[in-house]
Motif scaffolding. Structure first.
Motif, mmCIF file in Angstrom:
data_model
loop_
_atom_site.group_PDB
_atom_site.id
_atom_site.type_symbol
_atom_site.label_atom_id
_atom_site.label_comp_id
_atom_site.label_asym_id
_atom_site.label_seq_id
_atom_site.Cartn_x
_atom_site.Cartn_y
_atom_site.Cartn_z
ATOM 1 N N LEU A 191 0.815 -1.212 0.000
ATOM 2 C CA LEU A 191 0.000 0.000 0.000
ATOM 3 C C LEU A 191 0.849 1.264 0.000
ATOM 4 O O LEU A 191 0.434 2.290 -0.551
ATOM 5 C CB LEU A 191 -0.952 -0.003 1.201
ATOM 6 N N GLU A 192 2.031 1.197 0.580
ATOM 7 C CA GLU A 192 2.862 2.405 0.604
ATOM 8 C C GLU A 192 3.277 2.837 -0.799
ATOM 9 O O GLU A 192 3.650 3.999 -1.015
ATOM 10 C CB GLU A 192 4.082 2.197 1.496
ATOM 11 N N ASP A 193 3.190 1.932 -1.792
ATOM 12 C CA ASP A 193 3.510 2.291 -3.171
ATOM 13 C C ASP A 193 2.453 3.207 -3.783
ATOM 14 O O ASP A 193 2.661 3.766 -4.865
ATOM 15 C CB ASP A 193 3.642 1.038 -4.037
ATOM 16 N N PHE A 194 1.316 3.347 -3.103
ATOM 17 C CA PHE A 194 0.204 4.142 -3.637
ATOM 18 C C PHE A 194 0.021 5.469 -2.907
ATOM 19 O O PHE A 194 -0.984 6.147 -3.094
ATOM 20 C CB PHE A 194 -1.089 3.315 -3.582
ATOM 21 N N VAL A 195 1.002 5.839 -2.101
ATOM 22 C CA VAL A 195 0.897 7.066 -1.301
ATOM 23 C C VAL A 195 0.696 8.291 -2.191
ATOM 24 O O VAL A 195 -0.117 9.174 -1.890
ATOM 25 C CB VAL A 195 2.136 7.231 -0.395
ATOM 26 N N TRP A 196 1.436 8.364 -3.302
ATOM 27 C CA TRP A 196 1.325 9.537 -4.177
ATOM 28 C C TRP A 196 -0.114 9.738 -4.629
ATOM 29 O O TRP A 196 -0.633 10.866 -4.617
ATOM 30 C CB TRP A 196 2.230 9.380 -5.399
ATOM 31 N N SER A 197 -0.774 8.667 -5.031
ATOM 32 C CA SER A 197 -2.147 8.771 -5.537
ATOM 33 C C SER A 197 -3.098 9.268 -4.460
ATOM 34 O O SER A 197 -3.991 10.085 -4.730
ATOM 35 C CB SER A 197 -2.610 7.414 -6.069
ATOM 36 N N ASP B 69 -1.750 3.901 8.280
ATOM 37 C CA ASP B 69 -0.459 4.572 8.459
ATOM 38 C C ASP B 69 0.061 5.210 7.176
ATOM 39 O O ASP B 69 0.581 6.328 7.197
ATOM 40 C CB ASP B 69 0.580 3.588 8.996
ATOM 41 N N HIS B 70 -0.069 4.510 6.051
ATOM 42 C CA HIS B 70 0.517 5.002 4.802
ATOM 43 C C HIS B 70 -0.454 5.861 3.987
ATOM 44 O O HIS B 70 -0.057 6.891 3.433
ATOM 45 C CB HIS B 70 1.012 3.839 3.946
ATOM 46 N N LEU B 71 -1.712 5.421 3.912
ATOM 47 C CA LEU B 71 -2.666 6.120 3.052
ATOM 48 C C LEU B 71 -3.512 7.126 3.820
ATOM 49 O O LEU B 71 -4.169 7.977 3.220
ATOM 50 C CB LEU B 71 -3.572 5.110 2.341
ATOM 51 N N ARG B 72 -3.530 7.010 5.130
ATOM 52 C CA ARG B 72 -4.249 7.937 6.018
ATOM 53 C C ARG B 72 -5.727 8.070 5.626
ATOM 54 O O ARG B 72 -6.265 9.162 5.448
ATOM 55 C CB ARG B 72 -3.559 9.302 6.038
ATOM 56 N N VAL B 73 -6.367 6.921 5.531
ATOM 57 C CA VAL B 73 -7.778 6.880 5.157
ATOM 58 C C VAL B 73 -8.659 7.022 6.390
ATOM 59 O O VAL B 73 -8.233 6.757 7.513
ATOM 60 C CB VAL B 73 -8.116 5.561 4.433
ATOM 61 N N GLU B 74 -9.902 7.420 6.161
ATOM 62 C CA GLU B 74 -10.855 7.532 7.263
ATOM 63 C C GLU B 74 -11.872 6.387 7.290
ATOM 64 O O GLU B 74 -12.589 6.220 8.268
ATOM 65 C CB GLU B 74 -11.587 8.869 7.215
ATOM 66 N N ARG B 75 -11.944 5.644 6.167
ATOM 67 C CA ARG B 75 -12.776 4.452 6.122
ATOM 68 C C ARG B 75 -11.946 3.301 5.572
ATOM 69 O O ARG B 75 -11.007 3.507 4.807
ATOM 70 C CB ARG B 75 -14.005 4.654 5.208
ATOM 71 N N ILE B 76 -12.306 2.095 5.970
ATOM 72 C CA ILE B 76 -11.661 0.878 5.471
ATOM 73 C C ILE B 76 -12.724 0.003 4.819
ATOM 74 O O ILE B 76 -13.757 -0.300 5.422
ATOM 75 C CB ILE B 76 -10.987 0.080 6.610
ATOM 76 N N GLY B 77 -12.450 -0.394 3.569
ATOM 77 C CA GLY B 77 -13.322 -1.343 2.905
ATOM 78 C C GLY B 77 -13.075 -2.742 3.444
ATOM 79 O O GLY B 77 -11.967 -3.263 3.350
#
Length: 328
Positions: free
Chosen positions: A172-178, A207-215
């Motif tokens: 998932l850390e590979d998608f931080v830019w997006s 931690d990496h994407l800093r989302v507020e919801r999880i699918g």
């Protein structure tokens, strides 16, 4: 009133994955495409496991080739959702399938989808909003192109950005830019995790994407410290119990952790994921949960309110949906 009749809010719905099999068969016949291998003898979708499901999903999607196809798909999906009592839905849309991540083409698809959604709202009262979703197993570079499409169309209708696909592909850390790109564009963020990946995948999304919801996020139950973190931080789980049971993540409904997560203070919502693939509807989800955990109407009212409050739409739309829930 029974739980079947209650007004419902759905936050985790894959647009193509909600396509009724009859709709896809009809479209394939129009386009003279042979998709017979993805259906069973009863006309439903047929697959062996999650990875085969992804292949069948992409095969079904292959006949959705034009903005008009997606307009018709939107009409079919929203008719099904409205019949199940859904008053507000957020759907995952992928520019990968809508114009091959070209921003101009994506805008054309989006216009067609929105026009059909507006017509369905006028006819059935159901409100739809879109979450642009990159496909994890397509890789981080294509995700950047998808994020650009999302950022260019962020606003009152495209309200979020997320990631779906094979949880075991890449990191998932590979998608931080997006995710940083779309966050800066004002979009709210969610990510598929904790379905096939264990609790560490949920932690990575936070931690990496800093989302507020999880699918999904249900496998957080295997790490109670993580469960407590979800509860304390108010992270919302988009839980799809029927999907989890059909795909074998859990052996049956009573084994599903949604009840334990809710008891520990985690904000849980209920959705269908890809309903025809998993032989479910929101009515079925509600009825099976009521049977498995003896949930009464009060529990489902709370879940619907939690779902509406966690929606990515603007405040005015959210207030309208909350008022409809109060009247139901």
């Amino acid at each position: 009133m029974t739980v079947s009749d209650m007004a419902k809010v759905e936050l985790h719905l894959h647009h193509e994955g909600a396509a009724p099999p009859a709709f896809i068969r009809g479209l394939a016949a129009e386009k003279k495409v042979d998709l017979s291998g993805i259906f069973n003898e009863h006309g439903g979708y047929h697959y062996k496991d999650f990875w085969d499901f992804l292949k069948v999903y992409e095969a079904a999607t292959s006949v959705l080739q034009t903005p008009e196809d997606y307009a018709r798909l939107t009409t079919a999906v929203l008719e099904e959702s409205a019949a199940a009592g859904v008053v507000y839905s957020e759907t995952f849309l992928s520019p990968d399938f809508c114009g091959d991540r070209d921003v101009g083409a994506w805008r054309e698809y989006l216009a067609a989808i929105r026009e059909a959604a507006d017509a369905a709202e006028a006819e059935h009262g159901i409100v739809l909003r879109g979450i642009v979703t990159c496909i994890r197993h397509f890789g981080p570079q294509k995700a950047r192109e998808t994020a650009a499409c999302a950022a260019e169309t962020a606003g009152d209708w495209i309200v979020g950005f997320g990631i779906a696909g094979d949880e075991n592909a890449g990191a998932l850390e590979d998608f931080v830019w997006s995710f940083d790109c779309t966050r800066e564009a004002g979009l709210r963020l969610t990510a598929h995790a904790g379905e096939w990946g264990g609790p560490e995948s949920v932690r990575d999304a936070l931690d990496h994407l800093r989302v507020e919801r999880i699918g999904h996020g249900v496998r957080a139950i295997e790490d109670l410290a993580l469960v407590d973190r979800l509860a304390e931080d108010g992270v919302v789980l988009e839980v799809c119990p029927g999907s989890n049971v059909v795909l074998g993540v859990y052996s049956d409904w009573r084994a599903h952790p949604i009840h334990r997560l809710r008891e520990r203070g985690v904000k849980v919502t209920v959705s269908t994921d890809d309903p025809p693939f998993f032989h479910t509807t929101m009515v079925n989800e509600y009825n099976r949960l009521a049977d498995a955990f003896e949930w009464d109407e009060g529990v489902f009212e709370d879940i619907a309110r939690t779902s509406a409050e966690a929606a990515f739409c603007d405040v005015a739309t959210k207030d309208k949906i909350l008022k409809r829930l109060e009247r139901s």
